[in-house]
Design a protein around this motif. Sequence first.
Motif, PDB file in Angstrom:
ATOM      1  N   GLY A  70       1.123 -10.021  -7.406  1.00  0.00           N
ATOM      2  CA  GLY A  70       0.361 -10.197  -9.004  1.00  0.00           C
ATOM      3  C   GLY A  70       0.022  -8.276  -8.982  1.00  0.00           C
ATOM      4  N   GLY A  71       0.087  -7.901 -10.849  1.00  0.00           N
ATOM      5  CA  GLY A  71      -0.261  -6.385 -10.514  1.00  0.00           C
ATOM      6  C   GLY A  71       0.922  -5.457 -10.789  1.00  0.00           C
ATOM      7  N   PRO A  72       0.908  -4.569 -11.224  1.00  0.00           N
ATOM      8  CA  PRO A  72       2.416  -3.649 -10.872  1.00  0.00           C
ATOM      9  C   PRO A  72       2.204  -2.884  -9.668  1.00  0.00           C
ATOM     10  CG  PRO A  72       0.316  -2.187 -12.467  1.00  0.00           C
ATOM     11  CD  PRO A  72      -0.863  -4.120 -11.971  1.00  0.00           C
ATOM     12  N   ASP A  73       1.614  -2.992  -8.672  1.00  0.00           N
ATOM     13  CA  ASP A  73       2.144  -2.752  -7.196  1.00  0.00           C
ATOM     14  C   ASP A  73       2.190  -3.706  -6.390  1.00  0.00           C
ATOM     15  OD1 ASP A  73      -0.430  -3.139  -7.489  1.00  0.00           O
ATOM     16  OD2 ASP A  73      -1.813  -1.413  -6.355  1.00  0.00           O
ATOM     17  N   ALA A  74       2.220  -4.709  -6.696  1.00  0.00           N
ATOM     18  CA  ALA A  74       2.724  -5.932  -5.726  1.00  0.00           C
ATOM     19  C   ALA A  74       2.979  -5.221  -4.075  1.00  0.00           C
ATOM     20  CB  ALA A  74       3.243  -7.183  -6.186  1.00  0.00           C
ATOM     21  N   GLY A  75       3.102  -5.260  -3.433  1.00  0.00           N
ATOM     22  CA  GLY A  75       3.441  -5.081  -1.907  1.00  0.00           C
ATOM     23  C   GLY A  75       2.754  -5.090  -0.613  1.00  0.00           C
ATOM     24  N   TRP A  76       2.434  -4.401   0.434  1.00  0.00           N
ATOM     25  CA  TRP A  76       1.807  -3.878   1.392  1.00  0.00           C
ATOM     26  C   TRP A  76       1.427  -2.725   1.816  1.00  0.00           C
ATOM     27  CZ3 TRP A  76       0.689  -7.052   5.413  1.00  0.00           C
ATOM     28  CH2 TRP A  76       1.676  -8.386   5.688  1.00  0.00           C
ATOM     29  N   HIS A  77       0.053  -2.980   1.491  1.00  0.00           N
ATOM     30  CA  HIS A  77      -1.308  -0.811   1.271  1.00  0.00           C
ATOM     31  C   HIS A  77      -1.687  -0.963   2.175  1.00  0.00           C
ATOM     32  CE1 HIS A  77      -1.322  -2.823  -3.550  1.00  0.00           C
ATOM     33  NE2 HIS A  77      -0.244  -2.729  -2.734  1.00  0.00           N
ATOM     34  N   LEU A  78      -2.132  -0.097   3.003  1.00  0.00           N
ATOM     35  CA  LEU A  78      -2.383   0.649   4.275  1.00  0.00           C
ATOM     36  C   LEU A  78      -3.748   1.843   3.596  1.00  0.00           C
ATOM     37  CD1 LEU A  78      -3.482   0.595   7.064  1.00  0.00           C
ATOM     38  CD2 LEU A  78      -1.076   2.233   7.766  1.00  0.00           C
ATOM     39  N   LYS A  79      -4.634   1.891   3.414  1.00  0.00           N
ATOM     40  CA  LYS A  79      -5.665   2.822   2.628  1.00  0.00           C
ATOM     41  C   LYS A  79      -5.867   3.207   4.187  1.00  0.00           C
ATOM     42  CE  LYS A  79      -5.829   0.712  -1.479  1.00  0.00           C
ATOM     43  NZ  LYS A  79      -6.656   0.308  -2.612  1.00  0.00           N
ATOM     44  N   LEU A  80      -6.200   4.788   4.833  1.00  0.00           N
ATOM     45  CA  LEU A  80      -6.575   5.157   5.001  1.00  0.00           C
ATOM     46  C   LEU A  80      -8.108   6.105   4.064  1.00  0.00           C
ATOM     47  CD1 LEU A  80      -2.792   6.516   6.893  1.00  0.00           C
ATOM     48  CD2 LEU A  80      -4.452   4.823   7.317  1.00  0.00           C
ATOM     49  N   PRO A  81      -9.176   6.803   5.839  1.00  0.00           N
ATOM     50  CA  PRO A  81      -9.647   7.955   4.829  1.00  0.00           C
ATOM     51  C   PRO A  81      -9.491   8.945   4.499  1.00  0.00           C
ATOM     52  CG  PRO A  81     -10.610   6.862   7.035  1.00  0.00           C
ATOM     53  CD  PRO A  81      -9.093   6.208   6.281  1.00  0.00           C
ATOM     54  N   ALA A  82      -9.527   9.553   3.557  1.00  0.00           N
ATOM     55  CA  ALA A  82      -9.099  10.644   3.178  1.00  0.00           C
ATOM     56  C   ALA A  82     -10.539  11.793   3.167  1.00  0.00           C
ATOM     57  CB  ALA A  82      -8.330  11.051   2.578  1.00  0.00           C
ATOM     58  N   GLY A  83     -11.186  11.659   3.246  1.00  0.00           N
ATOM     59  CA  GLY A  83     -12.707  12.560   2.210  1.00  0.00           C
ATOM     60  C   GLY A  83     -13.552  11.600   1.440  1.00  0.00           C
ATOM     61  N   ALA A  84     -14.328  12.601   1.365  1.00  0.00           N
ATOM     62  CA  ALA A  84     -15.153  11.803  -0.246  1.00  0.00           C
ATOM     63  C   ALA A  84     -14.725  10.817  -1.462  1.00  0.00           C
ATOM     64  CB  ALA A  84     -16.133  12.595  -0.452  1.00  0.00           C
ATOM     65  N   ASP A  85     -15.097   9.709  -1.774  1.00  0.00           N
ATOM     66  CA  ASP A  85     -14.253   9.389  -2.862  1.00  0.00           C
ATOM     67  C   ASP A  85     -12.533   9.384  -2.300  1.00  0.00           C
ATOM     68  OD1 ASP A  85     -16.796   9.270  -3.938  1.00  0.00           O
ATOM     69  OD2 ASP A  85     -16.877  10.835  -4.930  1.00  0.00           O
ATOM     70  N   ALA A  86     -11.772   9.866  -1.629  1.00  0.00           N
ATOM     71  CA  ALA A  86     -10.171   9.412  -1.451  1.00  0.00           C
ATOM     72  C   ALA A  86      -9.575   9.037  -0.478  1.00  0.00           C
ATOM     73  CB  ALA A  86     -10.293  10.590  -1.537  1.00  0.00           C
ATOM     74  N   THR A  88      -5.951   7.685   1.617  1.00  0.00           N
ATOM     75  CA  THR A  88      -4.520   8.546   1.469  1.00  0.00           C
ATOM     76  C   THR A  88      -3.872   6.661   1.686  1.00  0.00           C
ATOM     77  OG1 THR A  88      -4.887   9.743   2.767  1.00  0.00           O
ATOM     78  CG2 THR A  88      -2.563   8.928   2.560  1.00  0.00           C
ATOM     79  N   GLU A  89      -3.427   6.152   0.359  1.00  0.00           N
ATOM     80  CA  GLU A  89      -2.449   5.014  -0.061  1.00  0.00           C
ATOM     81  C   GLU A  89      -0.958   4.992   0.725  1.00  0.00           C
ATOM     82  OE1 GLU A  89      -4.107   1.556  -2.493  1.00  0.00           O
ATOM     83  OE2 GLU A  89      -1.321   2.248  -3.114  1.00  0.00           O
ATOM     84  N   VAL A  90      -1.039   4.115   2.010  1.00  0.00           N
ATOM     85  CA  VAL A  90       0.840   4.046   2.588  1.00  0.00           C
ATOM     86  C   VAL A  90       1.263   3.083   1.691  1.00  0.00           C
ATOM     87  CG1 VAL A  90       2.212   4.527   4.230  1.00  0.00           C
ATOM     88  CG2 VAL A  90       0.061   5.338   4.163  1.00  0.00           C
ATOM     89  N   ARG A  91       2.482   2.458   0.953  1.00  0.00           N
ATOM     90  CA  ARG A  91       2.544   1.775   0.464  1.00  0.00           C
ATOM     91  C   ARG A  91       3.989   1.071   0.905  1.00  0.00           C
ATOM     92  NH1 ARG A  91       1.490   2.164  -5.791  1.00  0.00           N
ATOM     93  NH2 ARG A  91      -0.611   2.149  -5.933  1.00  0.00           N
ATOM     94  N   THR A  92       4.232  -0.260   0.948  1.00  0.00           N
ATOM     95  CA  THR A  92       5.953  -0.627   1.070  1.00  0.00           C
ATOM     96  C   THR A  92       6.580  -2.041   0.316  1.00  0.00           C
ATOM     97  OG1 THR A  92       5.756  -2.320   3.320  1.00  0.00           O
ATOM     98  CG2 THR A  92       6.077   0.524   3.501  1.00  0.00           C
ATOM     99  N   PRO A  93       7.535  -1.706   0.149  1.00  0.00           N
ATOM    100  CA  PRO A  93       7.383  -3.035  -0.839  1.00  0.00           C
ATOM    101  C   PRO A  93       7.451  -4.589  -0.390  1.00  0.00           C
ATOM    102  CG  PRO A  93       9.653  -1.955  -0.424  1.00  0.00           C
ATOM    103  CD  PRO A  93       8.602  -1.550  -0.284  1.00  0.00           C
ATOM    104  N   LEU A  94       6.624  -5.162  -1.277  1.00  0.00           N
ATOM    105  CA  LEU A  94       7.318  -6.929  -0.743  1.00  0.00           C
ATOM    106  C   LEU A  94       8.300  -7.016   0.436  1.00  0.00           C
ATOM    107  CD1 LEU A  94       5.511  -9.034  -3.085  1.00  0.00           C
ATOM    108  CD2 LEU A  94       4.633  -8.141  -0.820  1.00  0.00           C
ATOM    109  N   GLU A 107       7.147  -0.601   9.891  1.00  0.00           N
ATOM    110  CA  GLU A 107       6.815   1.393   9.359  1.00  0.00           C
ATOM    111  C   GLU A 107       5.125   1.197   8.572  1.00  0.00           C
ATOM    112  OE1 GLU A 107      10.088  -0.191   6.808  1.00  0.00           O
ATOM    113  OE2 GLU A 107       8.812  -1.329   7.521  1.00  0.00           O
ATOM    114  N   LEU A 108       4.357   0.572   9.388  1.00  0.00           N
ATOM    115  CA  LEU A 108       2.736   0.736   8.862  1.00  0.00           C
ATOM    116  C   LEU A 108       1.993   0.276   9.609  1.00  0.00           C
ATOM    117  CD1 LEU A 108       2.128  -1.345   4.653  1.00  0.00           C
ATOM    118  CD2 LEU A 108       2.680   1.145   5.381  1.00  0.00           C
ATOM    119  N   ARG A 109       2.579  -0.109  10.253  1.00  0.00           N
ATOM    120  CA  ARG A 109       1.983  -0.912  11.467  1.00  0.00           C
ATOM    121  C   ARG A 109       2.230   1.260  13.072  1.00  0.00           C
ATOM    122  NH1 ARG A 109       0.835  -5.450  14.751  1.00  0.00           N
ATOM    123  NH2 ARG A 109       0.536  -4.277  16.942  1.00  0.00           N
TER     124      ARG A 109
END
Length: 293
Positions: A70-86, A88-94, A107-109
């Motif tokens: 659902g939504g415009p960014d459907a897929g696999w998302h890996l989110k990593l801390p990158a500082g205050a309020d930030a 890093t999001e790593v994406r691959t398609p479904l 690729e995400l593992r």
Amino acid sequence: MPAQKRKPSRHTEVERKFAVTPATVSPSFGGLSTVATVERSPVQQLDAVYYDTPDQDLARHRITLRRRTGGPDAGWHLKLPAGADARTEVRTPLDDSGAPDDTVPDELRDVVLAIVRDRPIRPVARISTSRTVDVLYGPDGQALAEFCDDSVRASAEGDDEPQEWREWELELLGDAGSDGGAALLDRLANRLFDAGAEPAGHGSKLAKVLRTPATESAPRSDDPVHRAVAEQVEQLLVWDRAVRADAWDSVHQMRVTTRKIRSLLRASEESFGIADDSWLLEELRVLAGILGG
């Protein structure tokens, strides 16, 4: 022919989350010199399954891994801390290769391999979100930020009763997240506070579902040597991710960190109960040699 490996996309997101009640009235951004127009998008229905190890190793490092539909960014998302309020999001398609939906992309593992190692990664929570999005544009027509009003229904694996809540997200877009982004985020956030919002007590929706504190740190040892080793091990995990992302100088820094750990252990062998010919010291020596090459 075998399927070609997909190259994940990366970008940095700068956002803040806010807690609101079901009755809280949406904020107004009128009167701000930086905001010329506000454009509302159609309501999005987002469904996500979040993944982690049985001991929630990713959550303990403030990392989230999800499969969203659902939504415009459907897929696999890996989110990593990158500082205050930030983050890093790593994406691959479904995956359209016919693999099971719950198969985490290699690729995400690989990005978090130093954390999860050979432990299984499986679903830990399911979160459904009904999202209303307002995009804020500056006088030059540039998209500055995205305001999201989320109605959330979520449950952790094994829980019978789902949790429901409403929250707001404010995310900077494009160049707005660079220099001066913090000041812009503060100005926009003040409008949310004026409407009755409060800072969210969680770093992510998953953290709220799993009841993970927004800032969780490992217990600190009173022994300075143990503390120094623990700090270097955490740095090793950070540099491992940087090496896998081919970040500048990361190989050198990971090698330096590896050698620091080995030196600390060798200087305090009795404190850690290891011998001079320990397999651990040998493994660290080999790792430093590989990175040196």
